[in-house]
Scaffold this motif. Structure first.
Motif, mmCIF file in Angstrom:
data_model
loop_
_atom_site.group_PDB
_atom_site.id
_atom_site.type_symbol
_atom_site.label_atom_id
_atom_site.label_comp_id
_atom_site.label_asym_id
_atom_site.label_seq_id
_atom_site.Cartn_x
_atom_site.Cartn_y
_atom_site.Cartn_z
ATOM 1 N N TRP A 1 0.809 -1.217 0.000
ATOM 2 C CA TRP A 1 0.000 0.000 0.000
ATOM 3 C C TRP A 1 0.842 1.267 0.000
ATOM 4 O O TRP A 1 0.303 2.370 0.104
ATOM 5 N N ARG A 2 2.147 1.133 -0.170
ATOM 6 C CA ARG A 2 2.980 2.311 -0.405
ATOM 7 C C ARG A 2 3.085 2.624 -1.908
ATOM 8 O O ARG A 2 3.597 3.673 -2.279
ATOM 9 N N ASN A 3 2.604 1.703 -2.733
ATOM 10 C CA ASN A 3 2.647 1.900 -4.179
ATOM 11 C C ASN A 3 1.366 2.593 -4.627
ATOM 12 O O ASN A 3 0.267 2.050 -4.464
ATOM 13 N N GLU A 4 1.467 3.786 -5.179
ATOM 14 C CA GLU A 4 0.289 4.583 -5.507
ATOM 15 C C GLU A 4 -0.571 3.938 -6.590
ATOM 16 O O GLU A 4 -1.793 4.063 -6.583
ATOM 17 N N LEU B 1 -0.976 0.706 -7.059
ATOM 18 C CA LEU B 1 -1.735 -0.339 -6.356
ATOM 19 C C LEU B 1 -2.894 0.268 -5.577
ATOM 20 O O LEU B 1 -4.025 -0.253 -5.594
ATOM 21 N N VAL B 2 -2.658 1.369 -4.903
ATOM 22 C CA VAL B 2 -3.709 2.036 -4.134
ATOM 23 C C VAL B 2 -4.866 2.435 -5.053
ATOM 24 O O VAL B 2 -6.041 2.207 -4.726
ATOM 25 N N ARG B 3 -4.556 3.002 -6.207
ATOM 26 C CA ARG B 3 -5.618 3.389 -7.150
ATOM 27 C C ARG B 3 -6.425 2.182 -7.592
ATOM 28 O O ARG B 3 -7.664 2.228 -7.674
ATOM 29 N N GLU B 4 -5.750 1.087 -7.865
ATOM 30 C CA GLU B 4 -6.451 -0.139 -8.286
ATOM 31 C C GLU B 4 -7.389 -0.640 -7.184
ATOM 32 O O GLU B 4 -8.531 -1.027 -7.445
ATOM 33 N N MET B 5 -6.906 -0.638 -5.942
ATOM 34 C CA MET B 5 -7.705 -1.176 -4.841
ATOM 35 C C MET B 5 -8.870 -0.269 -4.488
ATOM 36 O O MET B 5 -9.945 -0.749 -4.087
ATOM 37 N N LEU B 6 -8.705 1.033 -4.623
ATOM 38 C CA LEU B 6 -9.830 1.932 -4.390
ATOM 39 C C LEU B 6 -10.877 1.784 -5.488
ATOM 40 O O LEU B 6 -12.077 1.933 -5.245
ATOM 41 N N ASP B 7 -10.411 1.473 -6.686
ATOM 42 C CA ASP B 7 -11.348 1.257 -7.790
ATOM 43 C C ASP B 7 -12.184 0.006 -7.553
ATOM 44 O O ASP B 7 -13.314 -0.087 -8.043
ATOM 45 N N VAL B 8 -11.655 -0.952 -6.806
ATOM 46 C CA VAL B 8 -12.447 -2.137 -6.432
ATOM 47 C C VAL B 8 -13.668 -1.709 -5.617
ATOM 48 O O VAL B 8 -14.783 -2.200 -5.828
#
Length: 536
Positions: A173-176, A178-185
């Motif tokens: 979750w330090r990778n931005e 990855l964060v965008r992908e997971m929030l899109d979920v």
């Protein structure tokens, strides 16, 4: 008092593999759940929380996700999910979906690509570390499922981190990106109509960026969980975790503002009260979870079932809540032994009254309303990875099929159940208990109806009245009414002096309703009462 929908609600946890199987393959599915939503509406709950239904190799039965935006064919299709949500909403039920942001499956396309090369664009979606000299582990971190939390990848010569099973690599979750992908979920499922999320394993979300060792736990004793031999200070509840939850909160709130829909965000948090309440948020991180789950009651057993300790926990929790925060209570779930096995049948009834009359949002685990106990899993039939890596800590016994009737497969399936049906299902089942006015199911239904009809119970204030001996008594007060809940936690008769007259609204024995009481209130062994306080 204006309340969010989840404040006055009762949540019912469905473990999809074990609730109802419509296809006959022995594993529960979405069509099976949909067919039983009428039962949940009849019972009187307000929201259905679904444990994971995503595509998964099922190493950890859905908590190892290989596609965050689809449904496992075993459970059905996205269309089946949409139909379930539509039917739930038609019946007035909310739908809460599990969200698993800490780790994926090792079969997720992200990890398949990440492990292929150190130069992979997805490499930084996961947590990698070089070996120490002589190939030693990067540090001493342990897995919740037993053993080291590091697995070596021969192909690229690095270890990857996993807080749970080796086939559940932790996301970074330090990778931005990855964060965008997971929030899109989150957005994907909100668009499909869900009313909230239960966020899994949140305290593990971010690890110490310097990969420092965890400290030994001075209170650990032989026989405790191996994972608890350490104080997980460098692998749980890091400052970055709160910032990540803040992004989830912002995503959910933005969707709500755009659509006019109020969504709940619930966090799975196994922590002492002082740490638990930090997940509500505050000045530093802003609002976070609506309900970081209070798991204290999932550990109640005969040794902790006493008035002094229960009252002390409730008061500690109430006092620690940030301004405006709403409490919540969990009595049982898919990771802990069932309440009727921990406490026994009669005490489980008193525990039901405790759960459904305290201030806050309660969660009921499927089958607890029937008094279901832990099933027996024959040697060699274990399915839970924990049972294989940490014997004695397997969770299969609390995940056995729901008891719908007394037939050999308990009405759960026409096939061979994925786990054995518990042996007491011929007496402990929905069909039999619906006909019995004194059954556990009847008690739950009447408690839920009382909670719904009495604002003092659903949204009123809390005040401890007595915690003397085996008797725990507390007041629940609304604008116009005052109720008194009195629980005898002991196996002997007890009594409580009343300060004024009252009328019994409900007894766990279901036989004293309407009785007027004054002076000394007699209590039978393992009996709970709800009284309306009367004016003289």
């Amino acid at each position: 008092m204006s309340c969010s929908w989840w404040q006055g609600a009762v949540v019912y946890q469905v473990y999809p593999r074990s609730f109802c199987d419509a296809s006959g393959d022995g594993v529960g599915d979405l069509q099976g759940i949909k067919s039983k939503l009428g039962y949940l509406a009849w019972l009187g709950v307000d929201a259905v929380w679904l444990s994971p239904v995503f595509p998964s190799p099922m190493v950890d039965f859905g908590y190892d996700v290989s596609d965050y935006k689809d449904v496992h064919p075993m459970f059905g299709t996205l269309q089946d999910f949409d139909a379930l949500v539509a039917e739930a909403h038609r019946l007035g039920l909310k739908v809460i979906l599990d969200y698993v942001p800490n780790h994926s499956s090792d079969e997720h396309p992200w990890f398949v690509e990440a492990r292929s090369s150190r130069k992979s664009p997805k490499r930084d979606f996961y947590v990698w570390r070089d070996p120490k000299p002589e190939g030693k582990l990067p540090n001493n971190w342990l897995s919740e499922f037993g053993g080291p939390a590091w697995t070596f990848e021969e192909c690229t010569g690095q270890f990857y981190y996993h807080a749970y099973h080796p086939r559940q690599p932790d996301l970074n979750w330090r990778n931005e990106e990855l964060v965008r992908e997971m929030l899109d979920v989150l957005r994907f499922w909100m668009e499909r109509g869900v009313d909230g999320f239960r966020v899994d394993a949140i305290r593990h979300l971010v690890e110490d960026e310097n990969f420092r060792d965890n400290l030994p736990n001075p209170d650990w004793r032989e026989g405790d969980s191996p994972y608890e031999a350490q104080l997980a200070v460098n692998t749980t509840s890091r400052p970055e975790t709160y910032r990540a939850v803040g992004k989830m909160r912002q995503t959910v709130d933005e969707f709500g503002e755009r659509t006019g829909k109020e969504l709940a965000l619930i966090g799975e948090v196994y922590l002492p009260v002082a740490q638990l309440v930090s997940y509500y948020g505050g000045a530093e991180h802003g609002p976070l979870f609506d309900a970081p789950t209070n798991m204290h009651f999932t550990r109640l057993d005969a040794g902790s079932w006493n008035a002094r300790d229960l009252a002390a926990h409730v008061e500690e929790y109430e006092a620690a809540l940030p301004a405006g925060a709403w409490p919540n209570w969990v009595l049982g779930n898919h990771d802990r032994p069932r309440v009727a096995s921990r406490l026994g049948a009669e005490r489980a009834r008193v525990a039901a009254m405790l759960l459904l009359t305290l201030r806050g949002t309660p969660t009921i685990y499927y089958g607890d309303e029937l008094g279901m106990t832990d099933g027996e899993i024959p040697p060699g039939a274990e399915r839970d990875p924990v049972a294989k890596s940490a014997p004695g800590y397997g969770r299969d016994p609390v995940r056995t099929p729901m008891h719908w009737d007394g037939t050999p497969s308990a009405g759960f399936t026409t096939g061979e159940p994925w786990l054995p049906v518990a042996g007491n299902h011929r007496e402990v089942n929905v069909e039999a208990e619906r006909k019995d006015p004194r059954s556990s199911l009847s008690l739950y239904r009447r408690l839920l109806a009382l909670r719904r009809s009495e604002p003092a119970l659903s949204v009123g204030s809390y005040r401890t009245v007595s915690a003397d001996g085996d008797v725990f008594a507390y007041a629940r007060e609304g604008k116009r009414e005052s109720l008194l809940v009195v629980l005898n936690l002991g196996s002997e008769p007890a009594s409580l002096p009343l300060s004024g007259p009252g009328r019994i609204l409900l007894s766990t024995r279901l036989d004293r309703e309407g009785e007027k009481v004054e002076g000394e209130l007699p209590l039978r062994p393992d009996e709970g009462l709800v009284l309306r306080v009367l004016q003289r």
